[in-house]
Write a protein that holds these residues in place. Structure first.
Motif, mmCIF file in Angstrom:
data_model
loop_
_atom_site.group_PDB
_atom_site.id
_atom_site.type_symbol
_atom_site.label_atom_id
_atom_site.label_comp_id
_atom_site.label_asym_id
_atom_site.label_seq_id
_atom_site.Cartn_x
_atom_site.Cartn_y
_atom_site.Cartn_z
ATOM 1 N N MET A 182 0.830 -1.194 0.000
ATOM 2 C CA MET A 182 0.000 0.000 0.000
ATOM 3 C C MET A 182 0.873 1.256 0.000
ATOM 4 N N ALA A 183 1.888 1.283 0.841
ATOM 5 C CA ALA A 183 2.751 2.462 0.929
ATOM 6 C C ALA A 183 3.446 2.737 -0.400
ATOM 7 N N ARG A 184 3.923 1.679 -1.063
ATOM 8 C CA ARG A 184 4.613 1.870 -2.340
ATOM 9 C C ARG A 184 3.660 2.359 -3.425
ATOM 10 N N MET A 185 2.440 1.848 -3.437
ATOM 11 C CA MET A 185 1.493 2.261 -4.470
ATOM 12 C C MET A 185 1.039 3.707 -4.271
ATOM 13 N N ILE A 186 0.872 4.113 -3.014
ATOM 14 C CA ILE A 186 0.524 5.508 -2.744
ATOM 15 C C ILE A 186 1.645 6.421 -3.219
ATOM 16 N N ALA A 187 2.886 6.014 -2.941
ATOM 17 C CA ALA A 187 4.034 6.811 -3.385
ATOM 18 C C ALA A 187 4.105 6.884 -4.904
ATOM 19 N N ALA A 188 3.598 5.851 -5.580
ATOM 20 C CA ALA A 188 3.642 5.812 -7.043
ATOM 21 C C ALA A 188 2.514 6.601 -7.689
ATOM 22 N N GLY A 189 1.560 7.086 -6.882
ATOM 23 C CA GLY A 189 0.492 7.912 -7.436
ATOM 24 C C GLY A 189 -0.910 7.386 -7.252
#
Length: 319
Positions: A182-189
């Motif tokens: 989740m954290a990585r996907m939020i950072a990706a946009g």
């Protein structure tokens, strides 16, 4: 329904006028707000229904305390949550019925087993043209390798212009696999929000296909209901959009910031319906300072209006 705590709406203007000038007639309120008398009366009737205003004798009206109005709004929100849960239960009953005989509803298909379900989710994402809407709740069936493959798919689709809006269960922060993903996907946009205990695991590709995933009843593993364009797909889309409006942005939900004394004063005055000018005068601040801090508070609360900010602040115990 217009926000009664939003001074930019007709209802908010009428309510604020009553807060500042108690026991007023509709004519007096019309003069203070610049609205027609009939319009003022319509707003007053709506405010009575919202539990924010009381009608007195001789055509006189008075405001009930703003905190009481916020509590009434929270009760209505709780009723909406209960209604959504009932809708989820009804959808699950429909799912069970469809599993017994999928031919009864031609817009439904059933996929059995983790591999087939995850394959259907991948195909849905690859075929989307505009947006993908997701409700991601436990149990998390995918392995670490699946989540890495899913990240690759999602990054590719977002790079192609597909918008991802994902509603996470609040427990996702603590999951050792789903949380970092989740954290990585939020950072990706990815646009992400969280809500306590959403009623279902759901994926919707544009308005073409939905996948509802459930744990199997009679064996280990999962099954999925594949929903093509139909009244049921429209209902699932509406459920997602309603839950999205109730959810909190994930970047704000994962932290519990402390309010300083000044922000607490500003938030309390906001919830009472005070304008930026009134807050500035009351606290001896410059108007620009108030506007900046109000905007920052709304951003922290994931709110676009003062009314939403008041509801979110009350939910978090900030008031």
């Amino acid at each position: 329904m217009p926000d009664l705590l939003d001074p930019g709406s007709d209802r908010g203007r009428v309510y604020r006028a009553l807060v500042l000038h108690p026991c007023a007639t509709a004519d007096a309120l019309a003069a203070r707000t610049g609205l027609q008398v009939d319009a003022v009366r319509r707003q007053l009737e709506g405010l009575v229904a919202q539990g924010a205003v009381v009608a007195m004798e001789d055509g006189v009206w008075d405001a009930l305390p703003p905190v009481q109005a916020v509590e009434a709004a929270l009760r209505r929100e709780a009723d909406r949550h209960a209604g959504l849960r009932r809708a989820g239960e009804e959808l699950e009953r429909l799912f069970r019925s469809a599993r017994r005989d999928a031919t009864r509803y031609p817009a439904l298909d059933v996929a059995y087993g983790t591999a087939r379900v995850l394959g259907a989710i991948q195909r849905l994402q690859r075929s989307a043209r505009q947006q993908i809407r997701v409700i991601d709740v436990p149990p998390y069936a995918g392995t670490s390798d699946y989540y890495l493959d899913q990240e690759t798919t999602q990054r590719d689709r977002m790079a192609a212009g597909i918008v991802y809006r994902t509603l996470y269960d609040g427990s996702a922060f603590d999951d050792p696999v789903a949380g970092p993903n989740m954290a990585r996907m939020i950072a990706a946009g990815e646009q992400a929000r969280t809500l306590d205990e959403p009623p279902m695991k759901l994926l919707i590709g544009d308005d073409d296909l939905a996948v509802v995933t459930l744990r199997a009843d009679d064996h280990d593993g999962i099954v999925a209901l594949l929903v093509r364009p139909s009244g049921l797909l429209t209902a699932l889309s509406n459920v997602f959009e309603t839950l999205w409006t109730l959810a909190v942005p994930a970047s704000a939900a994962g932290a519990h910031p402390e309010l300083d004394a000044r922000d607490h004063q500003i938030l309390t005055l906001m919830a009472s319906g005070a304008t930026d000018d009134a807050i500035a005068r009351r606290l001896g601040l410059g108007r620009r300072t108030v506007v900046r801090r109000v905007s920052a508070l709304q951003a922290r609360l994931g709110a676009t209006t003062r009314f939403q900010a008041g509801v979110q602040a009350a939910r978090r115990g900030w008031l």
